[in-house]
Design an enzyme around this catalytic site. Structure first.
Site, PDB file in Angstrom:
ATOM      1  CE  LYS A 610     -14.798 -25.992  31.500  1.00  0.00           C
ATOM      2  NZ  LYS A 610     -13.399 -25.531  30.771  1.00  0.00           N
ATOM      3  CB  THR A 613     -13.861 -26.343  22.212  1.00  0.00           C
ATOM      4  OG1 THR A 613     -13.903 -25.765  22.745  1.00  0.00           O
ATOM      5  CG2 THR A 613     -14.492 -27.416  21.088  1.00  0.00           C
ATOM      6  CB  SER A1078      -9.777  23.998  -2.132  1.00  0.00           C
ATOM      7  OG  SER A1078      -9.292  22.375  -1.677  1.00  0.00           O
ATOM      8  CE  LYS A1199      -6.164  14.561   1.446  1.00  0.00           C
ATOM      9  NZ  LYS A1199      -7.825  14.954   1.857  1.00  0.00           N
ATOM     10  N   GLY A1200      -2.894  18.338  -3.123  1.00  0.00           N
ATOM     11  CA  GLY A1200      -1.995  18.940  -3.494  1.00  0.00           C
ATOM     12  C   GLY A1200      -2.752  18.902  -4.501  1.00  0.00           C
ATOM     13  CE1 TYR A1203      -6.909  24.244  -6.965  1.00  0.00           C
ATOM     14  CE2 TYR A1203      -6.895  22.928  -6.634  1.00  0.00           C
ATOM     15  CZ  TYR A1203      -7.244  23.643  -5.980  1.00  0.00           C
ATOM     16  OH  TYR A1203      -7.163  23.954  -4.868  1.00  0.00           O
TER      17      TYR A1203
END
Length: 1328
Positions: A610, A613, A1078, A1199-1200, A1203
């Site tokens: 008060k 601020t 996977s 991803k994808g 292997y």
């Protein structure tokens, strides 16, 4: 006889008598002189012969000063603090004195000694400010002005304060001089040998008498001699080559052939007790005697006890290069030394820290040493490191960190290593401090860790500053080094030479560590116990030296007991003081590289409230280079970190409120929290974390500020006029009653000790109505100020905020009242009452509360609801009677009004107790709430973990839930996994829909929240909902969460169904063999040790007894593929029409078609055309989002991944492993009326064994009840005749039923024509 003759005769006799007396006097003098002389001490003589004689003391003399010393029984009041007067801030001796005081945790104040002897104020309000005064330079004390000396002596005499002084010789010091104003002669610049502790000295407390043989360090020693009985020697030493022997008349306790290097003044000369040192603190015995002198001169106000607790940790068990580890002989030596040390240290046990991954990775002899350690596993204590000995701060993924710990725990269980010590240490102290939140969470989740230790808090050096703290309910103890590191393995190659190690043991750093610390945890390593076994050498010699020179009693305790004792001794250390990690290079090295100090503010606006601020805050944000924190959901824009319990959440929590600046050098971050200004803790805490930050405060007329704050409160919960507030000096009154009722209030408070008390809210408002944490705190502080006492329990009005949980309430309770227990009738629901349970949240125990028919309006017997007989019926065998009978613990809710008027409360419980006593054998007791809660959860430990319900499904819960919260922030469906089946692709496809959005990403587990399957669940639904945005259109927008670990979790279905009973569940299934492979390749890509070390076939076919890391990888590969088991668990909590099972292979092949089915299942609008939004990327090998301009957005590099194909042997193994599970899955899908995925049909078509023969039992399992299928809705279509014919040729006619079914494929919809065709084909196949 003449007079003359008689006179001569008498004169002769008199002369003879006088001569005889003189001779006798000479003889007596010679005798006493001879008997009091002591021969000089030679090398080889025992210290006892030189120093064990008691020191003679003269009778008490009349004092030249008018103020005699206080008698020992006189009560004086002095603070237990030391005033240290030094030559300069940087003088070495001054720093040595301060180091001793700091290490011993003695309070002190350091001042520069004035040449005239000026002193700081010595008293305050009639109390002495210091119990001891230490002069670095004795001459500054002796040569002070007369007025200052008299003033000091008067203070010392009146308050029984002692003085310690040091004199250090220099090249210009006179060889012999008398100390001004003292009957004391100083002999300087001497070389001394064989220091001896005088056994009769009253100073000795820690120190044992003895002789330290050999030359004393340096040749600038000063010795003291005196002929006054007030001085007694404490330490003696022999002059080198016999030089410098004292001459003349010496006082008691001084020897002609020995030099006193430390003397004590008994105070017989001027009423002041003193101890003088004739050198600095370079000599270890001087440090030891200094500690005793401080204790003696302060009358034990500043003293160290005799008990010391030591714990020796041996880190890196099983870790280390070949040739540096323990072999069989080393392990046997470890056991023998442990038994030997128990004669010096009670209960001594080595504490072994292990990393199971490195078991059996040494030479043959070292592997045999590993085995012998595990053979004697019960001889030691054990604690876990990380499985791979990696630093925890390198794990940003919480799941990966959990996996590491689970592997180590599996290894421990496999080898019978105890797992219940509750203690762990992180490699290199990483993650302990600076705090890595994921480490603390994983420790609690896997190991139930209660205690750890580190050498890094607050900094590594100087070691005397190390402290403990408590974070996330884990006690962190300071850890000490002892010069034994991983490379310290040979005695002759010890850094600085072997003498350096011996010096540390014999009075050096290691000795002083034990001397000055009541609890010492020492860090050593496996390699220190092989090779030259330096670890054994060090602690055997240390224990022996401590036993020879000190009276210390040495003990060893388990870490949990050690931590309990530590924080009993140092309770002020419980709360941590966060430092800036970037200000310490070591801290920065063990801090996550993903974190940056650039997210800390450069300035703070601290208030007060008060004063403008908020206006300043908005003006600052207008500047293009200034930005503030993100707003807090609990306290509007303010974070309230430094002044509340938020501080204990750590700096990671704080930094998450700030963005990463785009330009570190020019951008300015700031925080505005207007409550920082009056806070006692905020300045200290903020200065520790933000030492370079700037502080802004605003001040207005305090009267205007006070009135402005009153206006804020009056708009919320203040029922008093401004004048009433100002005129109150003793606490506000209760809500006014009549005169008689106010007198009743007074009488209650008169007999306050006759009852137990607990606080409500100050204004009796419901806590969930306070959305601002500060306002809630203000309410509690007002009530606490009124009460002037603190109890351990609390009940909020109307059970608001207890359940459903209002986090701000729990935080405010802990902060203001230190609450441990509360109760509610709302969990899980009000009715039926028999279902009420307890739970624990935020370390506050919540007990079930019972009603007894007495409410605020129930005040007259005749007006009792249902009539007075209804109350009597409840008491006499009815609901109230049965509540007590059937519940071991009952907490009844009544109200003040029940005890006025007709006093129904008294009537009820008197008659209830009487009826129970007449008709039952029950023993009735009352316990305080904290004890009651402890007993309750001993009886019902399964109730500790709450099961969160949806607040919107219970009208009462919704009424006492914050209006700022909404169930619309809960997800409408979940994608539950399992992992490696295409869940990430589905996640991204779903986000393409304009009406579907997901949770905000988690900082610890990437995009997944992991709420229902981890300890995050205990953080409550507010924490969970904060991950979701508020939908713009509740009816059309769909929120969802994807956490692929939910699918195999045992807890997730039950927990999610309780909170989200109407949500839909989506799971993706692919061939479990492909999913397992996977996952294996995923782990190889992330450099998992087991995946890199073993082939896929080795992993899946591993038998019992394999290493824990291999067993863990096998479980993660195989267990999620038990689809039927996991689906059954989900279907036990969700109806089938809320569960969608997607064929993962079909999603990969034709995602648009699958997404159309998903949209229908969810009922989401508008319909989104995925055919136009997706395109196949031949380079990536999967479908991607089509963007404007023909560009594509695909999944990440992980991803994808390409292997090698699975080896045939592994695929055959997995087909056999999953066969029965796949059969159960096909049955389950049939019950649900869902089609069989193509991969499942292929798996069911594979023969169970060889080419020509099959097991009948296997055939029966796989060819499951085809006749029942023919009786159900038709969904079978004939396969190609050639396929059927070839299969029939391989099996007998008895298996036709199986083979016919194996050649059929599933279709989702059927017509009458299809049904007839299907039945005909089956009958035809049976004929063949």
């Amino acid at each position: 006889m003449t007079v003359a003759v008689r006179f001569r005769r008498h004169l002769r006799r008199l002369l003879l008598l006088l001569a005889s007396c003189c001779v006798l006097s000479l003889l007596l003098s010679a005798y006493f002189l001879f008997t009091n002389a002591t021969p000089s001490m030679q090398i080889g003589q025992s210290s006892e012969a030189a120093c064990s004689q008691p020191l003679s003391m003269s009778p008490y003399r009349r004092l030249p000063y008018p103020f005699p010393p206080n008698a020992p029984h006189t009560q004086v009041h002095t603070e237990p603090a030391v005033l240290v007067l030094v030559e300069s801030q940087y003088s070495q001796l001054g720093q040595d004195i301060v180091a001793i005081l700091e290490s011993a945790h003695f309070k002190f104040r350091m001042e520069i000694a004035s040449g005239k002897g000026d002193l700081p104020p010595l008293t305050e309000k009639g109390r002495g400010r210091y119990s001891l005064i230490i002069y670095e330079n004795l001459l500054k004390y002796a040569q002070a002005d007369t007025w200052n000396r008299q003033l000091l002596h008067q203070y010392c005499s009146e308050f029984r304060v002692g003085i310690i002084g040091f004199y250090r010789s220099t090249e210009t010091s006179p060889p012999l001089f008398k100390l001004r104003n003292f009957p004391l002669v100083l002999r300087t610049n001497q070389a001394l040998w064989d220091c001896c502790v005088v056994s009769g000295s009253p100073i000795l407390h820690l120190t044992k008498p003895g002789t330290d043989r050999g030359a004393l360090p340096s040749e600038d020693w000063t010795s003291f001699s005196s002929n006054h009985s007030t001085y007694q020697a404490v330490l003696h030493a022999r002059p080198k080559d016999g030089s410098g022997s004292a001459t003349g008349d010496l006082g008691p306790g001084f020897r002609l052939s020995l030099q006193a290097t430390v003397v004590q003044d008994l105070g017989l000369y001027d009423g002041v007790r003193r101890v003088f040192f004739g050198q600095g603190l370079n000599y270890w015995l001087h440090k030891l005697v200094l500690v005793d002198a401080i204790s003696y001169l302060t009358d034990r106000k500043l003293t160290l006890g005799l008990d010391r607790h030591l714990l020796v940790d041996i880190d890196d068990i099983f870790v280390g290069k070949e040739g540096t580890r323990m072999n069989v002989k080393d392990v046997k030596a470890l056991l023998d030394t442990q038994r030997q040390l128990r004669s010096h240290i009670s209960n001594f046990t080595f504490n072994l820290g292990f990393s199971g991954k490195f078991y059996h990775t040494g030479t043959v002899e070292e592997d045999e040493g590993d085995d012998l350690l595990l053979k004697y596993v019960d001889e030691f204590w054990w604690f876990p490191h990380m499985w791979s000995h990696m630093q925890p701060h390198l794990f940003h993924n919480h799941t990966s960190l959990l996996d590491q710990m689970v592997l180590n725990k599996d290894f421990a269980l496999q080898h019978n290593i105890p797992v219940d010590m509750g203690y762990a240490v992180a490699p290199h102290h990483s993650g302990v401090y600076p705090v890595h939140l994921q480490l603390y969470e994983a420790w609690r989740q896997v190991w139930s860790i209660q205690v750890t230790s580190t050498e890094e808090y607050p900094h590594l050096k100087p070691a005397r500053y190390r402290k403990g703290f408590i974070h996330s309910n884990i006690k962190v103890l300071p850890r000490q080094t002892c010069g034994l590191f991983t490379h310290t393995i040979y005695y002759k190659e010890y850094p600085g030479g072997s003498k350096e190690l011996d010096r540390s043991i014999r009075g050096g750093e290691l000795f002083l560590t034990v001397l000055l610390n009541p609890i010492s945890i020492f860090m050593t390593h496996l390699s220190n116990y092989g090779n030259d076994r330096l670890g054994l050498y060090t602690f055997v010699h240390l224990a022996s030296f401590l036993g020879s020179w000190t009276n210390l009693r040495l003990h060893t305790l388990p870490p949990a007991q050690l931590a309990h004792r530590y924080f009993q001794m140092f309770p002020e250390q419980r709360d941590p003081l966060w430092q800036n990690p970037c200000d310490d290079k070591r801290h920065k090295d063990i801090w996550s590289k993903e974190k940056t100090c650039d997210r800390l503010p450069k300035f703070l606006v601290v208030g007060p409230q008060k004063t403008g601020t908020t206006a300043l805050y908005l003006f600052l944000l207008m500047h293009p280079s200034i930005s503030s924190n993100y707003p807090s959901t609990t306290t509007y824009e303010e974070v309230h970190f430094f002044n509340t319990n938020n501080y204990h959440k750590g700096i990671d929590w704080y930094m998450d409120f700030f963005p990463v600046p785009s330009n570190v050098s020019t951008d300015f971050l700031f925080e505005k929290s207007a409550n920082y200004f009056p806070s006692e803790e905020s300045p200290r805490r903020s200065a520790a974390l933000l030492p370079k930050s700037k502080i802004i405060t605003l001040l207005i007329n305090p009267s205007d500020r006070a009135y402005s704050w009153y206006q804020v409160l009056s708009n919320t919960h203040m029922a008093y006029s401004w004048y009433q507030v100002l005129s109150n000096t003793h606490g506000l009154q209760l809500v006014p009653g009549t005169v008689e009722e106010d007198e009743g209030d007074d009488l209650l408070l008169k007999y306050v000790d006759e009852f137990w008390w607990f606080p409500h809210m100050w204004s009796h408002m419901q806590p969930h109505l306070f959305h601002n944490h500060t306002s809630l705190l203000d309410q509690m502080v007002l009530n606490k100020d009124f009460a002037l006492w603190t109890w351990a329990t609390l009940w909020p009005p109307h059970h608001s905020g207890v359940y459903p949980v209002h986090l701000q309430l729990y935080e405010a309770w802990r902060q203001v009242w230190s609450i441990q227990v509360t109760s509610t009738e709302e969990y899980p629901h009000l009715k039926p009452a028999r279902y009420r349970k307890g739970f624990i949240h935020s370390n506050i125990k919540v007990l079930p509360r019972q009603t007894c028919g007495l409410f605020t309006h129930t005040i007259y017997y005749k007006e009792y609801p249902g009539g007075s007989k209804e109350l009597d019926r409840s008491i006499r065998g009815g609901e109230l009677f049965l509540t007590v009978l059937l519940n071991p613990i009952s907490i009844f809710m009544t109200h003040l009004s029940n005890y006025g008027n007709d006093r129904l409360g008294l009537y009820t419980f008197v008659h209830l107790a009487s009826f129970l006593g007449s008709w039952t054998n029950l023993r009735l007791h009352t316990l305080p709430p904290a004890q009651l809660a402890h007993r309750y959860f001993q009886m019902f430990p399964e109730q500790r973990d709450p099961l969160w319900q949806n607040p919107c499904d219970d009208k009462r819960h919704k009424d006492i839930w914050s209006k700022e919260k909404t169930c619309d922030r809960l997800p409408k469906f979940l994608v539950v996994g399992p992992q490696k089946t295409g869940t990430t692709a589905l996640y991204l496809f779903l986000l393409m829909h304009p009406s579907i959005s997901s949770n905000y990403p988690s900082t610890t587990t990437y995009e997944e929240v992991h709420f229902f399957n981890t300890n995050n669940y205990h953080k409550g639904i507010d924490w969970y909902m904060d991950f979701f945005p508020v939908p713009s259109n509740v009816s059309t927008d769909f929120l969802f969460e994807k956490s692929a670990n939910y699918f195999p979790s045992e807890e997730s279905p039950r927990r999610s169904a309780a909170l989200l009973p109407k949500s839909k569940i989506i799971t993706l299934l692919i061939n479990p063999s492909d999913r397992a492979y996977s996952w294996y390749q995923h782990q190889r890509a992330h450099e998992d040790h087991a995946a890199l070390r073993f082939t896929f076939y080795d992993v899946i076919s591993a038998k019992a007894g394999v290493p824990a890391e291999l067993r863990s990888l096998q479980n993660r590969c195989l267990m999620p593929g038990l689809y039927a088991t996991h689906l059954d668990r989900w279907l036990a909590h969700y109806p089938a029409n809320q569960v969608m099972i997607i064929d993962g292979h079909q999603l990969r092949a034709d995602p648009a078609a699958v997404m159309d089915e998903v949209q229908k299942f969810l009922g989401v609008t508008p319909h989104f055309n995925y055919s136009q939004a997706l395109t196949f990327d031949p380079q990536k090998g999967f479908w991607c989002q089509l963007l404007e301009g023909g560009k594509t957005k695909c999944l990440g590099k992980s991803k994808g991944r390409k292997y090698p194909p699975m080896e045939p042997e592994a695929r055959a193994f997995l087909s056999r492993f999953y066969r029965e599970h796949n059969v159960e899955l096909s049955k389950l899908l049939h019950r649900l009326g869902q089609p069989l995925p193509s991969w499942l049909r292929e798996e069911l078509q594979k023969p169970a064994c060889g080419d020509r023969t099959c097991s009948a039992s296997r055939t029966q399992l796989l060819g499951w009840n085809l006749l029942s299928l023919k009786d159900s809705s038709p969904w079978l279509e004939p396969a190609q005749p050639q396929g059927l014919k070839s299969l029939v040729g391989t099996c007998s006619a008895s298996r036709t039923q199986f083979l016919a079914e194996a050649t059929l494929k599933v279709r989702p919809q059927h017509t009458d024509k299809e049904e007839k065709t299907s039945r005909a084909s089956v009958m035809k196949a049976e004929k063949k």
